[in-house]
Design a protein around this motif. Structure first.
Motif, PDB file in Angstrom:
ATOM      1  N   CYS A  53      27.426  40.258  56.935  1.00 41.79           N
ATOM      2  CA  CYS A  53      28.569  39.396  56.633  1.00 41.79           C
ATOM      3  C   CYS A  53      28.134  37.955  56.419  1.00 41.79           C
ATOM      4  O   CYS A  53      28.732  37.222  55.649  1.00 41.79           O
ATOM      5  N   ARG A 109      33.781  39.022  53.165  1.00 43.62           N
ATOM      6  CA  ARG A 109      34.934  38.348  53.760  1.00 43.62           C
ATOM      7  C   ARG A 109      35.184  37.038  53.031  1.00 43.62           C
ATOM      8  O   ARG A 109      34.256  36.377  52.589  1.00 43.62           O
ATOM      9  N   TYR A 120      39.521  39.610  48.623  1.00 40.84           N
ATOM     10  CA  TYR A 120      38.361  40.129  49.362  1.00 40.84           C
ATOM     11  C   TYR A 120      38.754  41.379  50.139  1.00 40.84           C
ATOM     12  O   TYR A 120      39.847  41.452  50.688  1.00 40.84           O
ATOM     13  N   GLN A 122      37.491  42.191  52.902  1.00 35.15           N
ATOM     14  CA  GLN A 122      37.315  41.886  54.331  1.00 35.15           C
ATOM     15  C   GLN A 122      36.455  42.954  55.006  1.00 35.15           C
ATOM     16  O   GLN A 122      36.665  43.331  56.145  1.00 35.15           O
TER      17      GLN A 122
END
Length: 167
Positions: A53, A109, A120, A122
């Motif tokens: 991420c 994200r 997005y 996520q």
């Protein structure tokens, strides 16, 4: 009588062959009556794949969905995107596409933005396979809006990881 059976058997064989050929046509060959269609997919994000991420490149993998209507707005809320393995994303918020407008559905994200045409997932995992996959776009009621299968070898001639479907 024997000739009749031969003709009947030949006709039956031809009918079975035609049925098998029809069943072999992939689902993505059909055109659906939907203003929303898959314009293209960046199925292989540039660089070395990293689904972290922080510092990963999943945000560089995206699906472009376009409103091909000349007059009608389309709200993406309730539309669903899925891959062949069953990984799914559902647009849960209102996101209005004006006629001719598009949205990039990105991995990773981030903050969704109508102004920047981005939503997005996520989720920092990649959704599209780098060798082959099938992309399904479903309307809120579950009916297909657009479907495309791809293989890197057959559909990405320049090898840049992007495939264009509808202009």
């Amino acid at each position: 009588m024997i000739i009749r059976r031969t003709v009947t058997a030949a006709a039956a064989t031809a009918a079975v062959a035609a049925l098998a050929l029809t069943a072999a046509i992939p689902a993505h060959a059909a055109e659906y009556s939907s203003a929303l269609k898959i314009k293209g997919v960046q199925y292989d994000a540039p660089g070395r794949d990293s689904n972290k991420c922080s510092g990963g490149n999943t945000k560089n993998e995206y699906l472009t969905i376009k409103n091909y209507s000349k007059k009608s707005k389309v709200n993406l809320k309730g539309y669903k995107v899925r891959d062949k393995a069953g990984n799914t994303f559902v647009f849960k918020s209102n996101h209005i596409l004006e006629p001719g407008d598009y949205v990039h559905l990105r991995g990773g994200r981030g903050t969704d933005s109508d102004g920047k045409n981005v939503v997005y997932r996520q989720n920092c995992n990649f959704i599209w396979n780098n060798d082959k996959d099938t992309i399904y776009l479903y309307k809120p009621g579950g009916k297909p809006a657009d479907i495309h299968a791809y293989t890197k070898k057959a559909h990405d001639k320049d090898g840049n990881g992007y495939i264009k479907y509808h202009g």
